[in-house]
Design a protein around this motif. Structure first.
Motif, short mmCIF file in Angstrom:
data_model
loop_
_atom_site.label_atom_id
_atom_site.label_comp_id
_atom_site.label_asym_id
_atom_site.label_seq_id
_atom_site.Cartn_x
_atom_site.Cartn_y
_atom_site.Cartn_z
N LYS A 66 20.01 -26.03 -17.16
CA LYS A 66 20.66 -27.24 -16.65
C LYS A 66 21.79 -27.72 -17.56
N THR A 67 21.69 -27.39 -18.87
CA THR A 67 22.73 -27.82 -19.81
C THR A 67 23.77 -26.72 -20.04
N GLY A 68 23.78 -25.70 -19.15
CA GLY A 68 24.89 -24.74 -19.17
C GLY A 68 24.67 -23.46 -19.94
N HIS A 69 23.39 -23.08 -20.16
CA HIS A 69 23.13 -21.85 -20.92
C HIS A 69 22.27 -20.88 -20.11
N LYS A 70 22.00 -19.71 -20.71
CA LYS A 70 21.39 -18.61 -19.95
C LYS A 70 19.96 -18.35 -20.41
N PRO A 71 18.96 -18.70 -19.57
CA PRO A 71 17.57 -18.44 -19.96
C PRO A 71 17.14 -17.00 -19.64
N ILE A 72 16.37 -16.43 -20.56
CA ILE A 72 15.80 -15.11 -20.35
C ILE A 72 14.28 -15.24 -20.42
N THR A 73 13.61 -14.84 -19.35
CA THR A 73 12.15 -14.79 -19.39
C THR A 73 11.77 -13.33 -19.66
#
Length: 416
Positions: A66-73
């Protein structure tokens, strides 16, 4: 700590109570301001569903996106074959590849509710470390990666030390786990430019290992950040209830039972949980958390509605709230209550009320059910149960009956 973050993500982490520790606040904050930052959390596939104990870190990944970054699970298809020994007193049971794959499928369903997996710059990635761990050559790995690890240092980590101090066996298999997790971070940095690993504070040693390894092998500056291990105000580990784990998959725990778990939050935890598990503004969380007397119950209903909406959708949350109102305020029977359906064969000539309480999940054992009855904690259709010898017959079940344990736990019993 007096550090004032510049990035939106670090501001959220600090304001809402997500932050336990960080390897370098300022450098990480600057990296977050500079552009889209890929960050990961690893999940070993030890069960078919994630549970409430995972939810804080899932929310962290959601805020990251939501704050503009890329999550990796990162799914631990490889590391689950070894088992994380961190702060465990025994070795995890080893799972076969089919069970691991089935567990990953179950967990994916939950992540899809919180994160957007797409091809955009901030689209989440779902990866599996089996992709690089399954094909490792043992001798090459020992020579290229193993030489960077000091056994003396590995023995000093609290997660390992606590096991050895209690003279509990730590297998060589488990001892390798922290090397594999460190290697995950290196591979994610090499393949996807991942700059940050996050996890619970029990993962600090594993995270630091990955940072050191990546610095030595790739000469890359990367970061680690941990969230606090969450306990309730009475000291219990978050996510456990009398009935067992609070699962996030709807087929393992109904949306109503999930909603009810949050509705039963203690007064002292309500404000904190609103900040961590919902997206309501911080000021509103503080206002709701400060309510007293019967008003705090309204805050708990808002908490239950918000958390259930994120996971199961607004309709499921509304249905759960309506069922609760019907059950608790009108003494009625709600459609969403956990239901025990007995066949005529199971009922036979009659089922003892003690067994009914156990089968309905309101008591762990016959002994527990008898104690509940003796302490006036059990009710049938809102009337106190006083005789542990009571039998339920087919005529009793001509319409569904409601069993209750205490004020907040209920189940329906009916004939199928």
């Amino acid at each position: 700590m007096t550090y004032h973050p510049k990035s939106d993500f670090m501001s959220v982490m600090m304001e809402r109570g997500y932050l336990a520790d960080c390897t370098d606040y300022q450098s990480l904050d600057e990296a977050l301001v500079a552009g889209v930052t890929p960050a990961y959390i690893g999940y070993d596939a030890t069960a078919q569903s994630l549970h409430v104990g995972h939810l804080m870190n899932i929310m962290v990944l959601r805020w990251l996106q939501k704050t503009g970054h890329k999550p990796i699970t990162l799914m631990g298809g490889g590391t689950t074959k070894v088992g994380d020994p961190s702060f465990r007193s025994d070795e995890r049971p080893l799972l076969g590849p089919e069970q691991i794959d089935a567990n990953i499928e179950g967990m994916k369903q939950v992540f899809a509710k919180y994160l957007s997996y797409d091809d955009s710059p901030t689209g989440a990635l779902m990866l599996n470390n089996a992709e690089w761990l399954d094909t490792l050559n043992y001798l090459d790995f020992l020579r290229d990666i193993g030489r960077h690890f000091s056994v003396n240092r590995m023995l000093s980590f609290e997660s390992v030390k606590s096991r050895l101090d209690r003279e509990q066996s730590l297998s060589f298999l488990e001892f390798n786990y922290m090397i594999l997790q460190a290697y995950d971070f290196l591979e994610l940095n090499r393949r996807y430019g991942c700059l940050l690993q996050m996890g619970g504070s029990d993962q600090w040693g594993n995270i630091v290992n990955g940072i050191d390894l990546t610095r030595r092998v790739l000469d890359q500056e990367i970061y680690g950040l941990t969230t606090p291990l969450l306990t309730t105000s009475d000291g219990r580990k978050m996510g456990k209830s009398q009935g067992g784990a609070i699962w996030l998959n709807g087929d393992m725990l109904s949306p109503y039972e999930f909603w009810q778990f949050w509705r039963n939050t203690t007064d002292a935890d309500t404000g904190k949980f609103l900040k961590i598990f919902t997206e309501l503004p911080v000021d509103e969380c503080d206002r709701l958390g400060a309510l007293e007397g019967s008003e705090i119950n309204e805050a708990k209903i808002i908490l239950a509605n918000e958390v259930t909406t994120l996971l199961h959708g607004a309709e499921a949350a509304a249905n759960a709230a309506a069922t609760a109102k019907e059950v608790f305020e009108k003494g009625g029977v709600g459609d969403d209550l956990p239901t025990l359906t007995l066949t005529a064969d199971e009922l036979g000539d009659g089922l003892s009320i003690v067994q009914a309480l156990v089968k309905a999940g309101l008591a762990k054992s016959g002994k527990d059910a008898k104690r509940l009855i003796a302490e006036n904690g059990a009710r049938m259709d809102d009337q106190p149960l006083t005789d542990a010898g009571t039998m339920l017959t087919a005529s009793d079940l001509s319409s569904p009956i409601k069993l209750s344990a205490g004020k907040k736990r209920h189940a329906l019993v009916q004939l199928g």
